[in-house]
Design a protein around this motif. Structure first.
Motif, PDB file in Angstrom:
ATOM      1  N   VAL A  10      -7.062  11.311   7.785  1.00 41.08           N
ATOM      2  CA  VAL A  10      -8.205  11.624   6.935  1.00 41.08           C
ATOM      3  C   VAL A  10      -9.208  12.428   7.764  1.00 41.08           C
ATOM      4  N   ARG A  11      -9.531  13.618   7.321  1.00 42.86           N
ATOM      5  CA  ARG A  11     -10.420  14.501   8.075  1.00 42.86           C
ATOM      6  C   ARG A  11     -11.775  14.686   7.403  1.00 42.86           C
ATOM      7  N   GLY A  12     -11.891  14.206   6.184  1.00 47.79           N
ATOM      8  CA  GLY A  12     -13.157  14.307   5.479  1.00 47.79           C
ATOM      9  C   GLY A  12     -13.237  13.249   4.413  1.00 47.79           C
ATOM     10  N   THR A  13     -14.433  13.058   3.877  1.00 49.25           N
ATOM     11  CA  THR A  13     -14.632  12.024   2.864  1.00 49.25           C
ATOM     12  C   THR A  13     -15.075  12.651   1.551  1.00 49.25           C
ATOM     13  N   PRO A  14     -14.711  12.011   0.423  1.00 47.96           N
ATOM     14  CA  PRO A  14     -13.864  10.817   0.359  1.00 47.96           C
ATOM     15  C   PRO A  14     -12.389  11.178   0.506  1.00 47.96           C
ATOM     16  N   GLY A  15     -11.641  10.220   1.015  1.00 46.27           N
ATOM     17  CA  GLY A  15     -10.191  10.356   1.096  1.00 46.27           C
ATOM     18  C   GLY A  15      -9.554   9.120   0.492  1.00 46.27           C
ATOM     19  N   PHE A  16      -8.443   9.297  -0.196  1.00 48.19           N
ATOM     20  CA  PHE A  16      -7.843   8.188  -0.928  1.00 48.19           C
ATOM     21  C   PHE A  16      -6.349   8.071  -0.634  1.00 48.19           C
ATOM     22  N   PHE A  17      -5.882   6.834  -0.640  1.00 49.80           N
ATOM     23  CA  PHE A  17      -4.454   6.553  -0.648  1.00 49.80           C
ATOM     24  C   PHE A  17      -4.195   5.655  -1.850  1.00 49.80           C
ATOM     25  N   ILE A  18      -3.286   6.075  -2.691  1.00 51.17           N
ATOM     26  CA  ILE A  18      -2.883   5.278  -3.843  1.00 51.17           C
ATOM     27  C   ILE A  18      -1.589   4.572  -3.453  1.00 51.17           C
ATOM     28  N   VAL A  19      -1.645   3.250  -3.332  1.00 54.50           N
ATOM     29  CA  VAL A  19      -0.524   2.468  -2.826  1.00 54.50           C
ATOM     30  C   VAL A  19       0.100   1.689  -3.977  1.00 54.50           C
ATOM     31  N   GLY A  20       1.352   1.995  -4.264  1.00 56.99           N
ATOM     32  CA  GLY A  20       2.066   1.321  -5.334  1.00 56.99           C
ATOM     33  C   GLY A  20       3.301   0.610  -4.829  1.00 56.99           C
ATOM     34  N   PRO A  21       4.081   0.030  -5.717  1.00 58.36           N
ATOM     35  CA  PRO A  21       5.270  -0.725  -5.313  1.00 58.36           C
ATOM     36  C   PRO A  21       6.297   0.112  -4.562  1.00 58.36           C
ATOM     37  N   ASP A  22       6.312   1.414  -4.802  1.00 62.12           N
ATOM     38  CA  ASP A  22       7.350   2.265  -4.211  1.00 62.12           C
ATOM     39  C   ASP A  22       6.830   3.245  -3.173  1.00 62.12           C
TER      40      ASP A  22
END
Length: 220
Positions: free
Chosen positions: A186-198
């Motif tokens: 992550v180099r800037g904000t906002p940054g997101f990770f969407i974490v799912g079952p797969d």
């Protein structure tokens, strides 16, 4: 054992003890943390309390800075729809992880949220910061005096809050979170990770709701 060997042995023991103390100091600074809590490849152990149902199949990990204006935009323009359609319905939850890097007031502002968490008011304080953010970084709106004023306006126990903030109780917690952001590119904000079952997908920037919907819906 000769004298030299004894000295070396003492030094080695001292080094090990020092490392152990440094590692143990971090969880000691934070109350009731699950140090095994991870979402995907990200340790969220020192991030926010989980917003929403902890057993939801999807977790949105947000890396943010309280002085970040794009974070402010996402908070006001995109988060309400995500909360309505995914968090409130139990489809997803959200964890905020600090990336406190924009200015000198960024770290203390992040620490203040955890001082509020000590009194059960993390998300209320988090929201207060994004509702009162001003455009200039380090312009004084998030200095120590203002952070304490926010706590006072929320009716927090000021003796506990001030002691927590002034001592830097949660400084290492914020540093740990910021390092998690860097470790994950992550180099800037906002940054997101969407974490799912797969697996997990990354989204950069204050993207509109439609971008998140395209990622979230196939995971539900």
């Amino acid at each position: 054992m000769n004298k030299k060997g004894v000295i070396i042995g003492v030094v080695v023991i001292a080094i090990i003890a020092g490392v152990a103390a440094s590692l143990s100091s971090t969880p000691a600074e934070t109350v009731n943390l699950d140090m095994t809590r991870t979402h995907g490849t990200i340790s969220t152990a020192m991030g926010s309390p989980i917003l929403g149902d902890p057993s939801a199949p999807i977790t949105i990990v947000e890396f943010g800075d309280y002085q970040c204006h794009q974070c402010y935009n996402w908070f006001h323009n995109t988060k309400p729809a995500i909360t309505r359609d995914y968090i409130d319905t139990g489809k997803a939850n959200l964890v905020f992880v600090d990336m406190a890097f924009l200015g000198r007031d960024s770290g203390p502002a992040a620490q203040a949220t955890y001082c509020a968490e000590d009194q059960g008011k993390y998300w209320e304080y988090h929201d207060m910061l994004y509702n009162t953010q001003e455009s200039k970084i380090d312009g004084g709106w998030a200095n120590t005096e203002r952070l304490k004023a926010f706590a006072f306006s929320m009716g927090l126990d000021m003796e506990l809050f001030e002691s927590c903030l002034d001592s830097g109780k949660y400084s290492k917690r914020v540093q740990y979170n910021t390092q998690q952001a860097r470790d994950h590119g992550v180099r800037g904000t906002p940054g997101f990770f969407i974490v799912g079952p797969d697996g997990q997908q990354q989204i950069g920037g204050a993207q509109p709701f439609s971008v998140f919907k395209q990622v979230l819906d196939p995971m539900v």
